[in-house]
Design an enzyme around this catalytic site. Structure first.
Site, mmCIF file in Angstrom:
data_model
loop_
_atom_site.group_PDB
_atom_site.id
_atom_site.type_symbol
_atom_site.label_atom_id
_atom_site.label_comp_id
_atom_site.label_asym_id
_atom_site.label_seq_id
_atom_site.Cartn_x
_atom_site.Cartn_y
_atom_site.Cartn_z
ATOM 1 C CG HIS A 8 112.347 9.186 8.125
ATOM 2 N ND1 HIS A 8 113.343 8.767 7.271
ATOM 3 C CD2 HIS A 8 112.926 10.111 8.947
ATOM 4 C CE1 HIS A 8 114.460 9.405 7.554
ATOM 5 N NE2 HIS A 8 114.234 10.237 8.554
ATOM 6 C CG HIS B 271 113.097 12.954 12.469
ATOM 7 N ND1 HIS B 271 113.638 11.863 13.099
ATOM 8 C CD2 HIS B 271 113.766 13.093 11.297
ATOM 9 C CE1 HIS B 271 114.602 11.349 12.349
ATOM 10 N NE2 HIS B 271 114.698 12.073 11.240
ATOM 11 C CG ASP C 55 117.169 16.783 5.095
ATOM 12 O OD1 ASP C 55 116.798 16.615 3.917
ATOM 13 O OD2 ASP C 55 117.788 15.916 5.736
ATOM 14 C CE LYS D 43 118.344 13.853 3.020
ATOM 15 N NZ LYS D 43 118.378 13.445 4.416
ATOM 16 C CB CYS E 268 121.400 15.712 6.297
ATOM 17 S SG CYS E 268 120.485 14.420 7.192
ATOM 18 C CG ASP F 159 115.463 13.079 6.857
ATOM 19 O OD1 ASP F 159 116.254 12.808 5.935
ATOM 20 O OD2 ASP F 159 115.815 13.164 8.048
ATOM 21 C CG HIS G 237 113.063 5.569 9.231
ATOM 22 N ND1 HIS G 237 114.196 6.208 9.674
ATOM 23 C CD2 HIS G 237 113.346 5.095 7.991
ATOM 24 C CE1 HIS G 237 115.124 6.137 8.723
ATOM 25 N NE2 HIS G 237 114.633 5.468 7.707
#
Length: 191
Positions: free
Chosen positions: A55, A72, A14, A97, A142, A53, A59
């Site tokens: 999203h 974000h 990330d 993800k 994470c 990430d 989310h």
């Protein structure tokens, strides 16, 4: 010194614009990991994986949806992009993800529901990877979840501390990492 071989993978977690200074969910000094990670990418890893990430716009983790984080890393926005300074030439897999509307995903291996797996475990096993070196943002979320789930999936798991930055819970994260039996090291210890 830890010698890197083709049975090792570098996981870059990330390192995205929204987690860098000025981003929507900035990690203090998050950009400082980039030169360290770029240097690590020159070592003879058998695989290099970046995660993002990614999203949906509504989310479940977002504050306006009742979650704990500001908006974000919304899919297809510049905030979700990997940092421009990150050298991606040697990257073998880019894993996205946190794409489910109702489930967050800190780990690169397992969503936060504790059931839904990403492709990463099988992908690494197919490449005969035995050990993973985890780097990126943020150490207390994470990175730690990824390292713990890697260990649970049967990989030896190592966190490269100077290639990570933490949001706030550094001591708590280090304690959790050590209790899980995960090795902590520095980039200068790898060759």
């Amino acid at each position: 010194m830890i010698k890197i071989s083709s049975a090792d993978a570098l996981l870059v977690v990330d390192v995205q614009n929204d987690f860098l200074p000025g981003g929507a969910l900035a990690v203090e000094n998050g950009d400082a990991v980039i030169p360290v990670i770029n240097q690590l990418m020159t070592l003879p890893f058998g695989a290099i994986v970046t995660t993002q990430d990614w999203h949906p716009s509504e989310h479940c983790s977002f504050e306006e949806q009742g979650g704990e984080w500001p908006r974000h890393c919304v899919a297809d926005t510049s905030g979700a992009d990997l940092a421009e300074a990150l050298d991606r030439r040697a990257v073998s897999l880019e894993l996205r993800k946190g794409q489910s509307l109702s489930v967050d995903s800190y780990s690169a291996f397992l969503e936060n529901d504790g059931v839904t797996r990403t492709i990463l475990q099988d992908w690494l096993m197919n490449r005969k990877i035995r050990r993973v070196f985890v780097t990126g943002l943020a150490l207390d979320y994470c990175v730690t979840y990824t390292a713990i789930d890697a260990q649970a999936a049967g990989f030896e798991s190592v966190i490269v501390l100077d290639a990570c930055r933490s949001i706030a819970l550094l001591d708590e994260a280090v304690s959790k990492i050590e209790n899980a039996g995960i090795l902590l090291t520095e980039s200068s210890d790898l060759s």
